[in-house]
Design a protein around this motif. Structure first.
Motif, PDB file in Angstrom:
ATOM      1  N   LEU A 165      12.834  50.275  -7.029  1.00 46.86           N
ATOM      2  CA  LEU A 165      11.649  50.969  -7.558  1.00 46.86           C
ATOM      3  C   LEU A 165      10.851  51.718  -6.499  1.00 46.86           C
ATOM      4  O   LEU A 165      10.008  52.553  -6.843  1.00 46.86           O
ATOM      5  N   LYS A 166      11.121  51.443  -5.243  1.00 54.79           N
ATOM      6  CA  LYS A 166      10.339  52.099  -4.184  1.00 54.79           C
ATOM      7  C   LYS A 166      10.357  53.631  -4.318  1.00 54.79           C
ATOM      8  O   LYS A 166       9.304  54.271  -4.288  1.00 54.79           O
ATOM      9  N   PRO A 167      11.536  54.248  -4.497  1.00 51.02           N
ATOM     10  CA  PRO A 167      11.528  55.725  -4.593  1.00 51.02           C
ATOM     11  C   PRO A 167      10.818  56.240  -5.833  1.00 51.02           C
ATOM     12  O   PRO A 167      10.465  57.426  -5.898  1.00 51.02           O
ATOM     13  N   LEU A 168      10.604  55.365  -6.809  1.00 47.87           N
ATOM     14  CA  LEU A 168       9.969  55.799  -8.068  1.00 47.87           C
ATOM     15  C   LEU A 168       8.465  55.543  -8.060  1.00 47.87           C
ATOM     16  O   LEU A 168       7.790  55.712  -9.082  1.00 47.87           O
ATOM     17  N   GLY A 169       7.948  55.081  -6.943  1.00 52.05           N
ATOM     18  CA  GLY A 169       6.501  54.933  -6.801  1.00 52.05           C
ATOM     19  C   GLY A 169       5.950  53.611  -7.313  1.00 52.05           C
ATOM     20  O   GLY A 169       4.736  53.432  -7.399  1.00 52.05           O
ATOM     21  N   VAL A 170       6.834  52.672  -7.659  1.00 52.64           N
ATOM     22  CA  VAL A 170       6.356  51.372  -8.169  1.00 52.64           C
ATOM     23  C   VAL A 170       6.536  50.324  -7.058  1.00 52.64           C
ATOM     24  O   VAL A 170       7.637  50.122  -6.554  1.00 52.64           O
ATOM     25  N   ARG A 171       5.415  49.674  -6.688  1.00 54.98           N
ATOM     26  CA  ARG A 171       5.451  48.652  -5.634  1.00 54.98           C
ATOM     27  C   ARG A 171       5.771  47.288  -6.263  1.00 54.98           C
ATOM     28  O   ARG A 171       5.300  46.988  -7.359  1.00 54.98           O
ATOM     29  N   VAL A 172       6.555  46.490  -5.547  1.00 55.40           N
ATOM     30  CA  VAL A 172       6.960  45.171  -6.067  1.00 55.40           C
ATOM     31  C   VAL A 172       6.786  44.136  -4.957  1.00 55.40           C
ATOM     32  O   VAL A 172       7.281  44.330  -3.848  1.00 55.40           O
ATOM     33  N   SER A 173       6.091  43.054  -5.280  1.00 61.72           N
ATOM     34  CA  SER A 173       5.867  41.983  -4.299  1.00 61.72           C
ATOM     35  C   SER A 173       5.948  40.640  -5.011  1.00 61.72           C
ATOM     36  O   SER A 173       5.953  40.584  -6.241  1.00 61.72           O
ATOM     37  N   MET A 174       5.998  39.575  -4.214  1.00 59.65           N
ATOM     38  CA  MET A 174       5.924  38.253  -4.863  1.00 59.65           C
ATOM     39  C   MET A 174       5.022  37.288  -4.105  1.00 59.65           C
ATOM     40  O   MET A 174       4.821  37.409  -2.894  1.00 59.65           O
ATOM     41  N   LEU A 175       4.493  36.352  -4.894  1.00 63.96           N
ATOM     42  CA  LEU A 175       3.592  35.322  -4.369  1.00 63.96           C
ATOM     43  C   LEU A 175       4.392  34.032  -4.198  1.00 63.96           C
ATOM     44  O   LEU A 175       5.177  33.670  -5.087  1.00 63.96           O
ATOM     45  N   GLU A 176       4.173  33.361  -3.068  1.00 65.15           N
ATOM     46  CA  GLU A 176       4.920  32.126  -2.787  1.00 65.15           C
ATOM     47  C   GLU A 176       3.960  31.001  -2.405  1.00 65.15           C
ATOM     48  O   GLU A 176       3.914  30.570  -1.241  1.00 65.15           O
ATOM     49  N   PRO A 177       3.195  30.499  -3.388  1.00 63.21           N
ATOM     50  CA  PRO A 177       2.258  29.424  -3.035  1.00 63.21           C
ATOM     51  C   PRO A 177       2.981  28.103  -2.816  1.00 63.21           C
ATOM     52  O   PRO A 177       3.972  27.815  -3.475  1.00 63.21           O
ATOM     53  N   GLY A 178       2.460  27.299  -1.875  1.00 64.29           N
ATOM     54  CA  GLY A 178       2.795  25.876  -1.837  1.00 64.29           C
ATOM     55  C   GLY A 178       1.954  25.210  -2.916  1.00 64.29           C
ATOM     56  O   GLY A 178       1.568  25.851  -3.889  1.00 64.29           O
ATOM     57  N   ALA A 179       1.642  23.922  -2.725  1.00 64.71           N
ATOM     58  CA  ALA A 179       0.910  23.200  -3.765  1.00 64.71           C
ATOM     59  C   ALA A 179      -0.491  23.780  -3.990  1.00 64.71           C
ATOM     60  O   ALA A 179      -1.233  24.013  -3.033  1.00 64.71           O
ATOM     61  N   ILE A 180      -0.801  24.009  -5.263  1.00 67.95           N
ATOM     62  CA  ILE A 180      -2.124  24.495  -5.685  1.00 67.95           C
ATOM     63  C   ILE A 180      -2.581  23.555  -6.801  1.00 67.95           C
ATOM     64  O   ILE A 180      -1.796  23.245  -7.714  1.00 67.95           O
ATOM     65  N   LYS A 181      -3.843  23.132  -6.730  1.00 62.24           N
ATOM     66  CA  LYS A 181      -4.317  22.159  -7.724  1.00 62.24           C
ATOM     67  C   LYS A 181      -4.543  22.831  -9.076  1.00 62.24           C
ATOM     68  O   LYS A 181      -5.492  23.602  -9.226  1.00 62.24           O
ATOM     69  N   THR A 182      -3.648  22.570 -10.031  1.00 56.84           N
ATOM     70  CA  THR A 182      -3.755  23.123 -11.393  1.00 56.84           C
ATOM     71  C   THR A 182      -3.112  22.113 -12.361  1.00 56.84           C
ATOM     72  O   THR A 182      -2.443  21.163 -11.909  1.00 56.84           O
ATOM     73  N   PRO A 183      -3.208  22.364 -13.677  1.00 59.62           N
ATOM     74  CA  PRO A 183      -2.556  21.462 -14.640  1.00 59.62           C
ATOM     75  C   PRO A 183      -1.024  21.459 -14.574  1.00 59.62           C
ATOM     76  O   PRO A 183      -0.373  20.645 -15.222  1.00 59.62           O
ATOM     77  N   PHE A 184      -0.440  22.359 -13.793  1.00 61.04           N
ATOM     78  CA  PHE A 184       1.015  22.454 -13.581  1.00 61.04           C
ATOM     79  C   PHE A 184       1.657  21.087 -13.302  1.00 61.04           C
ATOM     80  O   PHE A 184       2.741  20.780 -13.798  1.00 61.04           O
ATOM     81  N   TYR A 185       0.976  20.261 -12.493  1.00 58.30           N
ATOM     82  CA  TYR A 185       1.567  18.990 -12.064  1.00 58.30           C
ATOM     83  C   TYR A 185       1.527  17.914 -13.144  1.00 58.30           C
ATOM     84  O   TYR A 185       2.110  16.848 -12.967  1.00 58.30           O
ATOM     85  N   ALA A 186       0.846  18.221 -14.272  1.00 55.61           N
ATOM     86  CA  ALA A 186       0.771  17.228 -15.341  1.00 55.61           C
ATOM     87  C   ALA A 186       2.088  17.134 -16.100  1.00 55.61           C
ATOM     88  O   ALA A 186       2.287  16.214 -16.900  1.00 55.61           O
ATOM     89  N   PRO A 231      -6.825  27.268  -7.117  1.00 60.60           N
ATOM     90  CA  PRO A 231      -6.121  28.541  -7.347  1.00 60.60           C
ATOM     91  C   PRO A 231      -6.850  29.761  -6.805  1.00 60.60           C
ATOM     92  O   PRO A 231      -6.282  30.844  -6.740  1.00 60.60           O
ATOM     93  N   GLU A 232      -8.113  29.596  -6.382  1.00 61.95           N
ATOM     94  CA  GLU A 232      -8.878  30.736  -5.844  1.00 61.95           C
ATOM     95  C   GLU A 232      -8.207  31.314  -4.599  1.00 61.95           C
ATOM     96  O   GLU A 232      -8.347  32.501  -4.308  1.00 61.95           O
ATOM     97  N   VAL A 233      -7.459  30.483  -3.839  1.00 57.47           N
ATOM     98  CA  VAL A 233      -6.814  31.015  -2.629  1.00 57.47           C
ATOM     99  C   VAL A 233      -5.742  32.045  -3.007  1.00 57.47           C
ATOM    100  O   VAL A 233      -5.544  33.030  -2.298  1.00 57.47           O
ATOM    101  N   VAL A 234      -5.088  31.816  -4.128  1.00 59.86           N
ATOM    102  CA  VAL A 234      -4.090  32.795  -4.588  1.00 59.86           C
ATOM    103  C   VAL A 234      -4.819  34.046  -5.087  1.00 59.86           C
ATOM    104  O   VAL A 234      -4.449  35.179  -4.762  1.00 59.86           O
ATOM    105  N   ALA A 235      -5.894  33.824  -5.855  1.00 59.21           N
ATOM    106  CA  ALA A 235      -6.639  34.954  -6.435  1.00 59.21           C
ATOM    107  C   ALA A 235      -7.199  35.867  -5.356  1.00 59.21           C
ATOM    108  O   ALA A 235      -7.183  37.096  -5.497  1.00 59.21           O
ATOM    109  N   SER A 236      -7.671  35.276  -4.258  1.00 56.56           N
ATOM    110  CA  SER A 236      -8.293  36.144  -3.246  1.00 56.56           C
ATOM    111  C   SER A 236      -7.224  36.981  -2.542  1.00 56.56           C
ATOM    112  O   SER A 236      -7.480  38.129  -2.154  1.00 56.56           O
ATOM    113  N   THR A 237      -6.018  36.457  -2.387  1.00 60.49           N
ATOM    114  CA  THR A 237      -4.928  37.278  -1.820  1.00 60.49           C
ATOM    115  C   THR A 237      -4.534  38.390  -2.794  1.00 60.49           C
ATOM    116  O   THR A 237      -4.347  39.544  -2.389  1.00 60.49           O
TER     117      THR A 237
END
Ligand SMILES: NC(=O)c1ccc[n+]([C@@H]2O[C@H](COP(=O)([O-])OP(=O)(O)OC[C@H]3O[C@@H](n4cnc5c(N)ncnc54)[C@H](OP(=O)(O)O)[C@@H]3O)[C@@H](O)[C@H]2O)c1
Length: 281
Positions: A176-197, A228-234
């Motif tokens: 997608l780079k030549p078409l002007g669309v940027r692509v990235s990914m987030l790789e968090p370690g442990a984040i306190k959310t209901p995910f672990y339930a 999760p605010e640490v992910v949001a601020s990035t």
């Protein structure tokens, strides 16, 4: 470093679609981007109707979406396009954890993990790409995980789904780079959310002592995890970057472990993992 990235001064208020915004990381990202002044549409399977609701107090408009359904994805993306005219940023955040021994999961459970965590992203990307290609601009931000770089014991299908996200995202970025669309990914370690339930539904007794010790170690990571605010601020910085990086490792272990793994002989890293998760006692 984020601050060294070139920031596009043309990017003002953007139209952002965040999947899985009812809870945890997605809710924090949606709220933060709304505070930043972007027009944010969040999604949840729990919203009824198809045309979107009212804007909540946090400035996020919620719409119905099940990323496992072609029809739901089409309806949601069309509704956003109709309402806002375009989508500038897609945050593919929706996902969940299937925790169990690999032998313990049924084929249906294993497929369901991929249906949400991997094919959910595939469906959303296919739906937004015609618009982003036409406007020759856009950002797709896929939620991977530290588990997409360094697998965690007894999270086999989750690890595999995030490894799939890693390979897919790297290829998508190149295409997608030549078409002007940027692509990235987030790789968090442990984040306190209901995910672990997420409960291990039918634990096989044959794996009990090792699985219980691995889960106890995970519980410790969760206890010490940031919110999760640490992910949001990035994400707040990534959306205004004209040249975002491929990967954004987040949290201390999210940054350290892939590096340590790369630098260590495989046998040493494997032994260290068994020690950390108490797998040999
Ligand atoms: N927490 C962590 O330590 C951590 C670390 C690394 C990566 N991650 C990743 O971060 C993402 C968010 O996780 P979280 O920790 O914020 O968990 P969470 O609080 O449980 O939130 C999960 C979100 O995903 C949505 N969702 C689940 N299945 C869906 C489906 N089929 N269609 C649409 N939405 C769906 C849920 O929405 P509804 O139920 O309202 O539909 C919810 O909003 C996941 O991809 C996860 O793998 C989490």
């Amino acid at each position: 470093m984020l601050l060294e990235e070139s920031v596009n001064p043309m990017t003002g208020k953007q139209i952002v679609l965040v999947t899985g915004a009812s809870s945890g990381i997605g809710a924090a990202i949606a709220a933060r981007l709304a505070i930043d002044g972007h027009q944010v549409i969040g999604t949840s399977r729990k919203v009824s109707g198809t045309s979107g609701g009212s804007v909540a107090a946090n400035g996020v408009e919620m719409m119905a979406l099940d990323v496992c359904s072609d029809e739901s994805v089409r309806t949601c993306v069309n509704a956003v396009l109709q309402k806002a005219g375009r989508i500038d940023v897609l945050v593919n955040n929706a996902g969940y954890l299937l925790a169990c021994a690999i032998e313990d999961a049924t084929i249906d459970e294993a497929k369901a993990q991929f249906e949400t965590n991997f094919f959910g992203i595939v469906r959303m990307v296919k739906a937004v790409l015609p618009g982003m290609r036409a406007q020759r601009n856009g950002l797709i931000l896929n939620m991977s995980s530290l588990a997409g770089r360094v697998p965690a014991p007894f999270w086999g299908y989750y690890n595999a789904s995030k490894f799939a996200v890693e390979g897919y995202t790297e290829t998508l970025r190149a295409e997608l780079k030549p078409l002007g669309v940027r692509v990235s990914m987030l790789e968090p370690g442990a984040i306190k959310t209901p995910f672990y339930a997420a409960a291990d539904g039918h634990p096989m007794p044959e794996y009990s002592p090792w699985r219980e010790r691995a889960y106890a170690t995970m519980k410790d990571f969760e206890k010490r995890a940031p919110g999760p605010e640490v992910v949001a601020s990035t994400v707040s910085k990534i959306v205004t970057s004209s040249n975002p990086r491929l990967r954004y490792p987040l949290t201390m272990e999210g940054r350290a472990l892939p590096f340590i793994r790369r630098m260590s002989p495989g046998t040493v890293f494997e032994a260290a993992t068994r020690i950390v998760f108490h797998l040999d006692q």
